[in-house]
Structure formats: C-alpha cells, structure tokens
Design a protein around this motif. Structure first.
Motif, PDB file in Angstrom:
ATOM      1  N   PHE A 155      -5.541 -70.958  19.277  1.00 40.66           N
ATOM      2  CA  PHE A 155      -6.254 -69.701  19.498  1.00 40.66           C
ATOM      3  C   PHE A 155      -7.549 -69.663  18.695  1.00 40.66           C
ATOM      4  N   HIS A 156      -8.585 -69.066  19.276  1.00 41.30           N
ATOM      5  CA  HIS A 156      -9.853 -68.978  18.550  1.00 41.30           C
ATOM      6  C   HIS A 156      -9.796 -67.921  17.453  1.00 41.30           C
ATOM      7  N   ASP A 157      -8.873 -66.962  17.566  1.00 35.01           N
ATOM      8  CA  ASP A 157      -8.765 -65.896  16.565  1.00 35.01           C
ATOM      9  C   ASP A 157      -7.551 -66.149  15.672  1.00 35.01           C
ATOM     10  N   GLN A 158      -7.485 -67.313  15.083  1.00 33.77           N
ATOM     11  CA  GLN A 158      -6.354 -67.711  14.260  1.00 33.77           C
ATOM     12  C   GLN A 158      -6.515 -67.208  12.834  1.00 33.77           C
ATOM     13  N   VAL A 159      -5.403 -66.898  12.180  1.00 34.41           N
ATOM     14  CA  VAL A 159      -5.431 -66.485  10.778  1.00 34.41           C
ATOM     15  C   VAL A 159      -5.189 -67.681   9.862  1.00 34.41           C
ATOM     16  N   SER A 160      -4.609 -68.752  10.410  1.00 36.40           N
ATOM     17  CA  SER A 160      -4.427 -70.017   9.719  1.00 36.40           C
ATOM     18  C   SER A 160      -4.650 -71.107  10.749  1.00 36.40           C
ATOM     19  N   ASP A 161      -4.949 -72.330  10.296  1.00 40.21           N
ATOM     20  CA  ASP A 161      -5.118 -73.427  11.253  1.00 40.21           C
ATOM     21  C   ASP A 161      -3.803 -74.151  11.540  1.00 40.21           C
ATOM     22  N   ASN A 221      -5.074 -71.326   2.236  1.00 40.81           N
ATOM     23  CA  ASN A 221      -5.821 -70.860   1.070  1.00 40.81           C
ATOM     24  C   ASN A 221      -5.783 -69.341   0.911  1.00 40.81           C
ATOM     25  N   LEU A 222      -4.598 -68.785   0.965  1.00 38.57           N
ATOM     26  CA  LEU A 222      -4.446 -67.349   0.736  1.00 38.57           C
ATOM     27  C   LEU A 222      -4.565 -67.061  -0.753  1.00 38.57           C
ATOM     28  N   ASP A 223      -5.444 -66.124  -1.106  1.00 38.03           N
ATOM     29  CA  ASP A 223      -5.588 -65.758  -2.516  1.00 38.03           C
ATOM     30  C   ASP A 223      -5.671 -64.253  -2.669  1.00 38.03           C
ATOM     31  N   GLY A 224      -5.533 -63.809  -3.894  1.00 33.76           N
ATOM     32  CA  GLY A 224      -5.450 -62.380  -4.178  1.00 33.76           C
ATOM     33  C   GLY A 224      -6.700 -61.596  -3.882  1.00 33.76           C
ATOM     34  N   GLN A 225      -7.829 -62.259  -3.630  1.00 34.87           N
ATOM     35  CA  GLN A 225      -9.078 -61.561  -3.363  1.00 34.87           C
ATOM     36  C   GLN A 225      -9.433 -61.554  -1.872  1.00 34.87           C
ATOM     37  N   ASP A 226      -8.568 -62.094  -1.027  1.00 36.19           N
ATOM     38  CA  ASP A 226      -8.837 -62.113   0.410  1.00 36.19           C
ATOM     39  C   ASP A 226      -8.851 -60.693   0.974  1.00 36.19           C
ATOM     40  N   ASP A 227      -9.548 -60.533   2.105  1.00 35.38           N
ATOM     41  CA  ASP A 227      -9.575 -59.243   2.789  1.00 35.38           C
ATOM     42  C   ASP A 227      -8.160 -58.840   3.204  1.00 35.38           C
ATOM     43  N   GLN A 228      -7.938 -57.539   3.244  1.00 38.06           N
ATOM     44  CA  GLN A 228      -6.618 -57.042   3.635  1.00 38.06           C
ATOM     45  C   GLN A 228      -6.260 -57.484   5.036  1.00 38.06           C
ATOM     46  N   GLU A 245      -2.604 -59.772   9.110  1.00 33.61           N
ATOM     47  CA  GLU A 245      -2.366 -60.689  10.232  1.00 33.61           C
ATOM     48  C   GLU A 245      -1.241 -61.667   9.914  1.00 33.61           C
ATOM     49  N   LEU A 246      -1.216 -62.177   8.689  1.00 36.50           N
ATOM     50  CA  LEU A 246      -0.106 -63.046   8.306  1.00 36.50           C
ATOM     51  C   LEU A 246       1.216 -62.281   8.337  1.00 36.50           C
ATOM     52  N   ALA A 247       1.196 -61.059   7.863  1.00 33.38           N
ATOM     53  CA  ALA A 247       2.407 -60.241   7.858  1.00 33.38           C
ATOM     54  C   ALA A 247       2.882 -59.967   9.283  1.00 33.38           C
ATOM     55  N   GLN A 248       1.949 -59.703  10.181  1.00 37.84           N
ATOM     56  CA  GLN A 248       2.334 -59.489  11.581  1.00 37.84           C
ATOM     57  C   GLN A 248       2.997 -60.740  12.157  1.00 37.84           C
ATOM     58  N   GLY A 249       2.465 -61.889  11.780  1.00 39.83           N
ATOM     59  CA  GLY A 249       3.085 -63.131  12.237  1.00 39.83           C
ATOM     60  C   GLY A 249       4.502 -63.279  11.746  1.00 39.83           C
ATOM     61  N   VAL A 250       4.732 -62.955  10.480  1.00 34.72           N
ATOM     62  CA  VAL A 250       6.077 -63.066   9.913  1.00 34.72           C
ATOM     63  C   VAL A 250       7.042 -62.110  10.600  1.00 34.72           C
ATOM     64  N   VAL A 251       6.598 -60.884  10.840  1.00 35.54           N
ATOM     65  CA  VAL A 251       7.494 -59.854  11.384  1.00 35.54           C
ATOM     66  C   VAL A 251       7.660 -59.985  12.894  1.00 35.54           C
ATOM     67  N   ASP A 252       6.549 -60.037  13.617  1.00 26.40           N
ATOM     68  CA  ASP A 252       6.601 -59.972  15.081  1.00 26.40           C
ATOM     69  C   ASP A 252       6.856 -61.311  15.753  1.00 26.40           C
ATOM     70  N   TYR A 253       6.476 -62.407  15.113  1.00 27.20           N
ATOM     71  CA  TYR A 253       6.586 -63.704  15.788  1.00 27.20           C
ATOM     72  C   TYR A 253       7.601 -64.644  15.139  1.00 27.20           C
TER      73      TYR A 253
END
Length: 812
Positions: A788-794, A509-516, A521-529
């Motif tokens: 992980f408990h600190d997940q950005v997506s499930d 549920n990523l939307d344009g009003q979500d916190d930066q 965190e999603l971007a870090q996943g795409v780049v680093d992982y």
C-alpha cells in the motif's frame, strides 16, 4: 623505490572516551607535541561535493607530505568508513599510485553529487566513494586490502594504517574527532601539516581548497569549455557510449554530436536534457542517446529540437558500486531546427528484456563487453538515455514518499496473489521490473498514488536513466492513467477461545517523539487487523527521544504511547517488557537506540519475570522443578558476542498461558544495507552482510538447542525481522535438522512475502516454531503495509495461532 618507513603509532579514542578526554583537556592547556613526520598524512577531507549549496561537484581527500623525501604510493589506498561502522560495514577503497613529493599535495577525487558547478583540478587518483558531508572516517593505508578495524582501538593497532581522520559524530578518530562539516566546509590541517595525533586539535573547518600535485586548485587544470558547435563533428553519440559500461572517451571534450531532444529535466539540482541520434550504427551494444548535465540551470531547449551538442564526456557514479551514467557536462549546444519528430520509443513488453538478469562475472563488470540480447542489465546499459515505453503495466511496487513506483514489463513473471512479483530465489531477481519516476510538473500532473495490483493503463514513456535507489528506470514524459486494482486490507481471523495468538511486527523506527497519527495507525493495525494478539514481538522500537542523540536509552514514552493508543482503539491494556541497550551500541538510526520489545495481554498470558536482565547479561537455560527455566526474563542471547556488534540483540521472554509455558525469542538480525545492490557493477553481488547474520543465527540456534535439551517438549517460538529470505543460509541454520519449522513454507508460493523492495515481493520477517508446536498451529501474513502507498510501516506483521490445550502440561 620509495623509502621504507614504519607508520607512527596513532593515538585514537573511542566515542566512550570523549568525556574523559574532555576532562583531560580541561585540566591541561597544553596540546600534545607534534610527532616527527615519518610519511604522508591526510591534509584535507571534504564530503559535500555536489550536494545542495555546494560549489564543488566532487568529494575529495587531499594528502600532504611533510617529510623531506618523496614517498611512493603504489600499493597504497585511501579508505572510507561511515561515522558509525559495524562488523558488516563495507569499506570503500580507492587505490593510489605514483609518488608524493616533499611539501606537495596529492589529490584524490571521490564521488560526485548531482549539484555543484566547479570541477576539482585534475586529480592524482580517483575513486567513486560517496563520502558523508557531516560525519565520516577517512584512512590512509599502506596497502589496498580493506581495513578490518571498526573501532578506534582496533584501527590504532591495525598494521598499515598510516593516518586516520574521523570528523563530526564519527566513533573512530585520533584523540577526539575533527569538527562536524557541511556541504560547504572541509576539515584541513594547517600549512605545516601539523600532526599531534588529535584530530580535533589538528583539523579546522573552512572553505574547501583542493590542490593537486601540480599545484592547481579548483577551476584549474580541468580543460576548457567547448565552443558552440555549428557543424556536425566526426563523432556520433554511439561513439561516446561505446560497447561497455563506461565511455571510451571519458574525460575528453567532444563537439558536434547530432540528435533530437527527447526530454528535459527542469527540476532539482540535476537538470539537463536528453537527446537521441535518429540514425544510429545498428550495433545493439551502443546506446544512441546521451544526457546533457546542466546542474541547477534549466536548459533552454524543447522536446523536438534538433541540436548539435558539445561538452566533456564524464561518468557520474551515484554511489560506490553502482552503475555509472555517461553524460556530457560543461556542455554547449546549438539548436539547428525545432518541432522535429522524436525517435520512436522501444516497447519493453514481450520478450524485449532478456530473462537472465546479469552475467556470472565474478567481479566488476564495468569494462566487460555488453551482451544486451542475453542479460537484462546489459540491455538497460545498451539503451541508457534512449526512449522506452511500457503499456498497460501492472504496478508491483506501491508509490513511495519520493514519487516513484514499480511496474513490470512481464505481467506473468512470478505473479503474487495480489498482483506483485515474487522474489523466490537468488537466481530469479525478476527481469521485468521497471521503476517509474516523472519528469512532468507534479503540481499540474500529480504523481499517481498507486498500490500493488493497480495498472498504469495506456502508455508510460520516457528516457532510461539510473539511480542508486532501484537501478535503471524510466523518467516518464508521458504517464499512463491509474486504474485501481481494488487491493484491500484483510484482517486476520478471530482466535478461538482455546488458542494463544502470537504476532511479530516491525514498526519502522517508532520513537516517543513521533506524531500521534503513527501511533494511532499502528494501534488500528493491532486491534482491527491483527485481532489484538496475546503476545506481540516488536522490532525497531527506539528510545523516548528517538534520533535525538541525548544519552536517552529507555523507551518508556515510546511504549507507553503505543499501549495507550491501542487501548484508545478498543484494544486491551497491554503490558510491555524490554531491555535497554547501551547507548549507541545496537546500530540502527543514530541516536535512536533501536531494540526489540514485547507487548502482552495480562488478561490472557502471564510474563514470568526473572530479575537481572540487562544490556550485557546473557540469558541461560536451567532445569527447575517445572521444567526449563531462564536465568533472566526478559533476557538477551549472548549480547557481548561479536556477532551482535552494532546490531540489535534478541529478546527472550518466558510466558505462561493456560497453565503451560511458552518461550519466545524476538529478533532483528543484521541489515542487508551494506551489500552491493542487485543492479550494481559487481556481478553477482557478494552478500557481505550475510556473514554476520549467519553468526547471529548460530547463537539463536544454540539457545534453542539448550532449551530443548532441558525440555524437549517446550513450546518455543523464534520470530522477528531476520532480514533474510526463506531460501537463505541464515534460515537454513535455524531450521536445519528440523530444529525449527517455518510455517511460511506451507503457504502457496505466491503468498510467501511480507515486504516489497524494488518491486520484488519478498520475505524478511518470519515466525519459526519447534516440532511440538508445528502440528497444532495456524499462521498468516496480515497484509496491511507493504503493498500500500499509505503504509505506516514497510513490513507486514504476521500472526500465529496455536492450541495450547494440546501441549504437555507443566511438570508438577
């Protein structure tokens, strides 16, 4: 015999007609004339019972009879749909009986919440439906079969629908919807039960005023509070609990039940205490403990108090289809002595919990005799409210945002590579799973932040309880110490220069009003992982305004922010493609207009754009001079087929990499959300949502067959959140006869998962490939979220590498 009648034709309108209706209303001040009454109608609806701020404990529906003759209700029902029903939505049905006299009311009690202090009058019929407070749909039906209609037009035509009320943001209603409601307001007709065929005109919001056939209102007809008990009575706790899932004394007032207080819930709106009989009857089917419900009042008792308890025996059912909780309400008690030893807790380890999860009963198990030595669900019910413990328990489900985690009492049961519990078939739901919540003051005793593979060392102990979210659980009065297991996020391998990389990622549920922070965190996943894949299929992309239902459907802000965040993390400048859905037609979070999308790196691959793709146009495969071509790209697969009603449509894209064509379909199939839970009273649970997923899979398969018929050597990838398991009929449809292969099947069994739900590590997301790709690709699940408990997506993303050089070149 009740008089025969023909339901009057209802005047219903869909949400898309609201603008036209509003315009019509503006041009005419006259309301429709009331139709001549031909039978009972819905007089009042209330869905806030037991919610925060509510006085009443239960939801209710009140019927009225404006005619001059009694109407028999045997074989009738009240039915409930959520505000935005879809084809897979489960209708909740409450059977009726008896008759409704002229000019009288008929009260249907529905589900109870954890709060409230006032009981309804004695109901004329009762169900367990948990109605939504603000928006929903209530139907009065001459029959008990669930209605098939899911739109206003369909309900207007469906035989047996005698009356219907849609309130709030409901998309099914008569004329226009009744007002939106709250925890303290209901929608009711006037005293004459005027029915113009327009919910907005006929219903007004106000304080709920439930009335039964006897004319009793809230606070009447519910019995009297018991006196303070001073001597043990003739009954014991096991008499109240009985040998089935519901008490044989439900609705009766009991007194003088002896026991020792084992735990106190001093927080929230479902406060109370647990007490346990120290003697018992020796019958393994009967629990020796009860919960005393005190609402929002903290009970004045302490652990170790010996009490005599009195109250009304009730069954609280958190949701339709869930197990019920036997408890005392309207309770009084006397503390006989203090500082007593509490009964010893039962160790759940070893062979304590049976290996078979539930009986193959073929229906509702509520009244079935318990067999706690044979079935795990029966074991939990037979120990409801009793003290249990786990020792040195492995964590198999990370701490969630609601301060709960999952452990296993059977550490060797289907262990995953990271220490979780693998869900590998419908026959093995893993009976060792145990949810842990806390009764401790979280400010003084913070809940552990656990990942899969950690351990709760020592003893974790407390009474057995039940929640609609996860089923039976332990409410911990003693919490073990957390020992980290060292779980780490491991990046995917680097791609070789000759490889094309494709990934799928549900970004929740990523939307344009979500916190930066979420974008970063999603971007870090795409780049680093994920290693910046050449192509990424995204699921759960919402429009630019997110759940704000303002008519926005385009996701430009959402996708542009994600692309910018990836670039800021050192990734490439991705481009994106998608097709905006029609407003409110693709399911998901209301207002969000969820859809699938592609990101691609234009330095490595080219998107073959073919204009004309939109929300309703179907993509077709044609043969061109270079091989298979798409009529539109991006495109959607049969978007107007009923299989996609209230569900995300597949997005098809034609890519070109290193001189070769690649066709990618990213999917998000129908949710399992409407299915009965594994832990519910329906055993085995009926997988109702599977019907729609199977229909969706057949349409995607047909597209794949069409493509490969034109070009058998085409490179085809079908991927995304298919919302079903590798062993499911849905996946069987897609992989039958070798049409597509699932590379996850080649992983060791303990690695076949990308999602953790209720302590079960399972696979809902998949990347499928056709035979041309199957022997020249590599595949991996990139575990960055689900454990992980600190997940950005499930969901965990997956990545596929394939050698584009070894495929057939384009035809000249």
């Amino acid at each position: 015999m009740s008089p025969s009648r023909t339901p009057s034709r209802r005047v219903l309108a869909s949400a898309t007609a609201v603008t036209a209706l509003s315009l019509t209303a503006a041009l005419s001040t006259a309301l429709p004339a009331a139709a001549e009454a031909t039978g009972p109608v819905i007089g009042e609806v209330y869905g806030g019972g037991g919610n925060s701020g509510a006085e009443l404990r239960n939801d209710f529906v009140e019927l009225g009879n404006p005619t001059d003759a009694a109407v028999g209700l045997d074989g009738w029902s009240v039915q409930y749909l959520p505000a935005r029903p879809g084809d897979s939505t489960r209708v909740q049905v409450t059977p009726l009986g008896g008759a409704i006299e002229p000019g009288t009311s008929y009260l249907v009690r529905q589900g109870a919440g954890a709060g409230g202090s006032v009981d309804l009058p004695a109901p004329d019929a009762a169900g367990g439906t948990a109605m939504a407070a603000g928006s929903g749909v209530v139907l009065l039906v001459e029959g008990t079969e669930p209605v098939a209609c899911r739109t206003a037009a369909e309900c207007a035509e469906e035989e047996g629908v005698a009356d219907l009320v849609g309130y709030g943001s409901a998309t099914v209603f008569e004329g226009a919807p009744a007002p939106g409601l709250s925890n303290t307001t209901s929608a009711a007709r006037d005293a004459d039960l005027t029915d113009t065929g327009d919910n907005a005109a006929d219903f007004t919001a106000g304080a709920p005023a439930p009335t039964n056939a006897a004319g009793e209102t809230a606070g009447d007809g519910g019995g009297t509070d018991p006196e303070d008990p001073v001597e043990p009575g003739d009954l014991r706790v096991h008499d109240v609990q009985g040998t089935t899932r519901s008490s044989p004394l439900e609705g009766e007032t009991v007194s003088g039940l002896p026991g020792v207080v084992t735990a106190v819930n001093a927080f929230g709106s479902a406060r109370g205490f647990w007490f346990q009989d120290t003697e018992g009857d020796g019958d393994p089917r009967t629990s020796e403990a009860l919960f005393v419900f005190t609402g929002s009042t903290t009970p004045d008792v302490s652990v170790g108090d010996e009490v005599l308890a009195a109250g009304r025996v009730s069954e609280y059912r958190p949701a339709s289809g869930s197990q019920s909780i036997t408890q005392l309400d309207r309770a009084r008690w006397t503390v006989v002595s203090e500082g007593n030893d509490v009964p010893e807790s039962l160790d759940l380890g070893g062979d304590t919990i049976p290996d078979t999860y539930a009986p193959d009963h073929g229906g509702d198990t509520t009244d079935r005799e318990l067999e706690p030595d044979t079935y795990a669900l029966d074991f939990w019910e037979a120990h409801e409210h009793m003290l249990v413990r786990v020792e040195d328990a492995p964590v198999i489900g990370a701490t969630d945002p609601y301060d709960a985690l999952w452990v296993t009492a059977k550490p060797d049961e289907n262990r995953t590579v990271n220490g979780g519990t693998h869900y590998g078939s419908y026959d093995e739901p893993n009976t060792g799973r145990v949810k842990i919540e806390s009764l401790l003051d979280l400010e003084r005793h913070p809940f552990p932040r656990a990942d899969v593979g950690d351990t709760l060392t020592g003893v974790t102990e407390g009474p057995v309880y039940y929640s609609r979210f996860g089923g039976y659980l332990v409410r911990a009065t003693t919490m073990g110490e957390l020992a980290p297991g060292g779980l780490e996020r491991v990046p995917a391998r680097d791609a070789e220069r000759y490889e094309v990389t494709v990934a799928t990622y549900n970004v929740e549920n990523l939307d344009g009003q979500d916190d930066q922070a979420k974008f970063d965190e999603l971007a870090q996943g795409v780049v680093d992982y994920l290693g910046t894949p050449d192509i990424i299929g995204l699921e759960e992309i919402q429009d630019s305004s997110g759940p704000t239902d303002d008519g926005t459907v385009d996701p430009d802000v959402t996708l542009d922010r994600l692309v910018a965040a990836i670039e800021d993390q050192g990734g490439p400048s991705y481009e994106w493609r998608q097709i905006s859905p029609q407003d409110g037609q693709d399911g998901g979070q209301p207002g969000g207009n969820i859809r699938n999308a592609f990101l691609f790196n234009p330095e490595h691959v080219r998107f073959v754009d073919v204009e004309g793709g939109d929300a309703t146009t179907a993509v077709e495969v044609t043969e061109g001079p270079r091989g298979a071509e798409l009529s539109v790209s991006p495109g959607r697969i049969e978007p107007q087929d009923e299989a996609w009603d209230d569900s995300r449509k597949p997005l098809v894209g034609h890519f070109r990499a290193k001189g070769r064509d690649l066709y990618v379909v990213t999917n998000h199939f129908n949710s399992k959300g409407g299915d009965p839970s594994l832990h519910g009273v329906q055993q085995p649970p009926v997988r109702t949502s599977e019907v729609q997923r199977n229909a969706q899979a057949r349409l995607v398969r047909q597209f794949a067959e069409d493509l490969l018929a034109v070009d058998p050597e085409a490179n085809l990838i079908v991927m995304g959140d298919l919302n079903d398991f590798p062993f499911s009929p849905t996946l069987d449809i897609l992989t039958a006869d070798g049409l597509l292969a699932n590379p996850m099947d080649a992983l060791p069994e303990e690695e076949r998962y990308n999602y953790v739900f209720d302590g079960n590590s399972q696979a809902l997301d998949h990347i499928l490939v056709n035979g041309v790709l199957a022997d020249r690709m590599d595949y991996d699940v990139v575990r960055v979220n689900s454990e992980f408990h600190d997940q950005v997506s499930d969901h965990d993303p997956q990545v596929l590498w394939f050698d584009i050089r070894r495929g057939p070149p384009h035809r000249p």
